[in-house]
Write an enzyme that holds these catalytic residues in place. Structure first.
Site, PDB file in Angstrom:
ATOM      1  N   GLU A   1       0.567  -1.262  -0.008  1.00  0.00           N
ATOM      2  CA  GLU A   1      -0.083  -0.074  -0.077  1.00  0.00           C
ATOM      3  C   GLU A   1       0.914   1.387  -0.209  1.00  0.00           C
ATOM      4  OE1 GLU A   1      -3.737  -1.821   2.520  1.00  0.00           O
ATOM      5  OE2 GLU A   1      -2.244  -0.805   3.653  1.00  0.00           O
TER       6      GLU A   1
ATOM      7  N   ASP B   1     -12.488  -6.385  -1.469  1.00  0.00           N
ATOM      8  CA  ASP B   1     -13.257  -7.750  -1.254  1.00  0.00           C
ATOM      9  C   ASP B   1     -14.538  -7.367  -0.512  1.00  0.00           C
ATOM     10  OD1 ASP B   1     -12.992  -8.210   1.527  1.00  0.00           O
ATOM     11  OD2 ASP B   1     -11.010  -7.730   1.103  1.00  0.00           O
TER      12      ASP B   1
END
Length: 254
Positions: free
Chosen positions: A14, A217
């Site tokens: 990230e 997700d």
């Protein structure tokens, strides 16, 4: 040493895209963390990997405030989608943060942080407004640049949301857990493991903060799926593009 803006993430993937774009970097090691100071889009920043979970996020935020004098903190990363409208590929700007696993009842109401009188911590409006505008601008460009990866991962037309993000020290990865959270907190857009801890520290220290998340997700039995591929190919470059766009738009709050 005085830093201006701090950017945090929980996983190396990230942070990698932002670190690659950092100008004149210097690294400062403290408490097992590497704090990368430099300039990004002309702004003085410090980038740091918090690691995963609420304690790690709270520790890192405290270090940023006390040791690096951060005057604002932005957390970036991925999250699981809870609300039916929060689909994989979408971007969520937090307007409130809550610890979904905090329960000191019957001494205090469920989710309430003891002795604060609140369970929901609002993000800084100016920071969040700026990130929302930058995300809308960057999405229009990056969805074209990332078209091949988005198509391969079954993602179409990423959208932008704002509202409640909830945090807890558990990776929500079953349909039953996700359904229980939706029932208990029907307005929650996404679930992750750090944001509400950052919010509590910044609230206590009177430091403005914001959280921006990419939905990786649906926080269900398929949550592990293409998580790492999505993180590397879509979430990380998208987050970097949004934050760079935000920094270019300036000025940052004082």
């Amino acid at each position: 040493m005085v830093m201006t803006l701090a950017l945090m993430a929980a996983m190396p993937e990230e942070l990698a895209a932002l670190l690659a774009q950092l100008d004149s970097p210097t690294v400062h090691h403290h408490a097992g963390r590497a704090f990368h100071a430099g300039r990004l889009e002309g702004q003085d920043v410090v980038l740091v990997l918090s690691r995963i979970g609420k304690v790690a996020a709270a520790t890192t935020a405290t270090l940023l405030i006390e040791r690096f004098k951060a005057r604002a903190i932005v957390f970036t990363g991925v999250a699981g989608g809870l609300h039916p409208q929060a689909r994989v590929g979408d971007i969520v700007i937090a307007r409130e943060l809550l610890q979904h696993d905090l329960d000191v009842s019957p001494l205090f109401p469920r989710h309430e942080v003891p002795l604060t009188g609140r369970s929901r911590f609002p993000t800084d409006a100016e920071l969040s407004d700026g990130l929302q505008a930058a995300a809308a601008e960057a999405l229009a460009v990056e969805r074209l640049a990332l078209a091949a990866s988005l198509e391969a991962l079954g993602v179409s037309q990423p959208r932008l949301h704002e509202g409640l993000i909830v945090s807890g020290d558990r990776f929500v990865a079953t349909a039953a857990e996700s359904q229980a959270l939706r029932h208990e907190l029907p307005d929650a857009l996404a679930v992750e493991m750090e944001g509400a801890a950052l919010a509590q520290v910044c609230h206590d220290c009177d430091v403005p903060y914001a959280v921006i998340r990419s939905i990786s997700d649906r926080a269900d039995d398929a949550a592990h799926g293409d998580f790492l591929r999505y993180l590397a190919e879509v979430a990380a470059p998208m987050a970097a593009a949004i934050l760079r766009c935000w920094l270019r738009r300036g000025p940052l709050p004082v």
